[in-house]
Design an enzyme around this catalytic site. Structure first.
Site, PDB file in Angstrom:
ATOM      1  NE  ARG A 121      -3.722   0.461   3.090  1.00 41.56           N
ATOM      2  CZ  ARG A 121      -3.208   1.039   3.905  1.00 41.56           C
ATOM      3  NH1 ARG A 121      -2.673   0.302   4.715  1.00 41.56           N
ATOM      4  NH2 ARG A 121      -3.661   2.127   4.192  1.00 41.56           N
ATOM      5  CE  LYS A 190       1.531  -4.700   7.106  1.00 44.51           C
ATOM      6  NZ  LYS A 190       1.525  -3.243   6.127  1.00 44.51           N
ATOM      7  NE  ARG A 326      -3.417  11.303  20.507  1.00 42.62           N
ATOM      8  CZ  ARG A 326      -4.023  11.352  20.743  1.00 42.62           C
ATOM      9  NH1 ARG A 326      -3.219  11.977  22.371  1.00 42.62           N
ATOM     10  NH2 ARG A 326      -5.179  11.515  20.943  1.00 42.62           N
TER      11      ARG A 326
END
Ligand code: BTN
Length: 329
Positions: A121, A190, A326
Site C-alpha cells: 500500500r 505487522k 499515540r
C-alpha cells in the site's frame, strides 16, 4: 527464471545438502548448468548455501506450494477457485490484473513460490522470501461498480483474521484499514497486509484483484529492511505453519466473507470488525498522505468502512491514512 532453477529448488526444499554432481545427474545436465541455475536463484534473493565437497542446500527446509494440497485445505469451497501456482513472478497483483484484463475467470487465485517485486500500500514494496512468506492474489468479479465496494478491504482483513483464529492464532487483531497485527513484546507487529486493485468503472461491473501477503518466517536481515516492526506467523505460533493448509483455509474464509459482502455489504460486518480492531477507542495519530498528523481517539468504523475519530475539531471520518499509536501524554 532459469528453466532449471525451480526444479532444483524443489529438490533442495528438504533443507539437506545435494551435490552438484547428483543434481546434474538427476536432471541430465552438466554441473556448470546446475551452478548457473543456482546463481539465477541467488540473483533473485534466494539464499542457497554452497559448500565445497558437500554441495548446495537451503538455509532450512521449505514446504513448497502444491495445488492439490491447497485445494484439499479449501474443503467444500475448492470448486470456487481456479488456482495458478507460479514458480516466480514479480507481483501476483500485477500478474492477475493483467490476466483479469484478458478475461481470466472469477475466483482465479495466483500464488507465487517466489515474488520478486511485491507491491504494498501507499507505493511501498512488499518483501518476501521463499518459504518465509505466503503471497497470493485473488480475482473477484462483482456486478456492481467500484462505488459499491466500500469496506471490501476491511472484510478481507476480517476473513483472514477468522482463518488465522481457526488455526489457533487467536491473538491476531486488525489495524484499520486492513493490516493483520499482533501485540508482541509490548509492541504492535505487522503479520500481513492487503492490497486491493480495482478494474472497471464506478457503475459496474467491476473486478477486484485482492492481494494478500502473510509473513511466515521473517529473517533478521529482512526485518531490518522493513520500516516497522514485523513478525512471522511461525514466530508467533512457535511452530511451522504449512503454507498450503494456510492458503486453503484463507481461501475458504474469503469465499464465505466475499459471498456475504456481495449480499449484504460492509454493514453486515461492521460490529464484528470493530470488536477485533486493535485500536478501538485508543488514542492514535492519523498520518495523512500529505504528511499531516491528526491526533484523536478512534471511536469506530462507519457503515462504509471509513475510520471514525474524535478529534479536537469534533468527530471526523477518514477514508485514507495510517494509524500510529499515540502514547498517553
Ligand atoms: C500492505 O502494504 O500492507 C499490502 C501488502 C500486500 C502484499 C501482497 S503480496 C501478494 C500481492 N501481490 C503484490 O504485489 N502485493 C500483494
Amino acid at each position: 527464471m532459469n528453466k532449471l532453477t525451480f526444479p532444483i529448488l524443489a529438490v533442495l526444499a528438504d533443507g539437506k545438502f545435494h551435490s552438484g554432481e547428483a543434481l546434474a545427474q538427476q536432471f541430465g545436465v552438466t554441473r556448470a548448468t546446475v551452478y548457473n541455475a543456482i546463481q539465477a536463484a541467488q540473483a533473485i534473493g534466494i539464499t542457497v548455501f554452497s559448500v565445497r565437497g558437500r554441495g548446495y542446500r537451503l538455509p532450512k527446509p521449505v514446504t513448497l506450494l502444491d495445488a492439490d494440497a491447497i485445494f484439499q485445505a479449501c474443503g467444500e469451497y475448492a470448486s470456487w477457485f481456479h488456482l495458478q501456482v507460479l514458480a516466480q513472478v514479480d507481483s501476483t497483483n500485477r500478474y492477475l490484473m493483467q490476466e483479469s484484463a484478458r478475461g481470466v475467470a472469477h475466483g482465479t487465485c495466483a500464488v507465487a513460490q517466489v515474488q520478486t517485486a511485491g507491491r504494498g500500500r501507499r507505493g511501498r514494496t512488499w518483501l518476501s522470501q521463499l518459504g518465509g512468506s505466503l503471497t497470493f492474489s485473488l480475482l473477484w468479479r462483482f456486478q456492481c461498480g467500484a462505488a459499491g465496494l466500500s469496506g471490501l478491504s476491511l472484510v478481507i482483513g476480517l476473513a483472514l483474521l477468522r482463518a488465522l483464529h481457526e488455526l489457533g492464532l487467536t491473538d491476531v487483531q486488525l489495524k484499520w484499514p486492513n493490516d493483520l497485527v499482533v501485540m508482541h513484546q509490548g509492541q504492535w507487529h505487522k503479520l500481513g497486509g492487503i492490497l486491493i486493485e480495482l478494474q472497471g468503472d464506478m457503475e459496474g461491473p467491476s473486478a477486484a484483484v485482492i492481494g494478500i501477503g502473510l509473513n511466515l518466517d521473517i529473517e533478521q536481515g529482512m526485518r531490518q529492511q522493513i520500516d516497522q516492526p514485523v513478525l512471522g506467523l511461525n514466530q508467533l505460533s512457535g511452530q511451522t505453519l504449512n503454507a498450503n493448509e494456510l492458503l486453503g483455509r484463507c481461501l475458504a474464509a474469503l469465499a464465505v466473507h466475499l459471498n456475504q459482502f456481495t449480499e449484504h455489504g460492509f454493514t453486515y460486518f461492521q460490529q464484528s470488525w470493530m470488536a477485533h480492531h486493535a485500536f478501538h477507542q485508543q488514542a492514535v495519530n492519523l498520518l495523512m498522505a500529505n504528511g499531516q498528523v491528526v491526533p484523536g481517539q478512534v471511536i469506530g468504523v462507519a457503515e462504509e468502512g471509513s475510520l471514525l475519530v474524535e478529534t479536537a475539531n469534533g468527530q471526523q471520518r477518514f477514508n485514507a491514512g495510517e494509524i500510529s499509536v499515540r502514547s498517553a501524554a
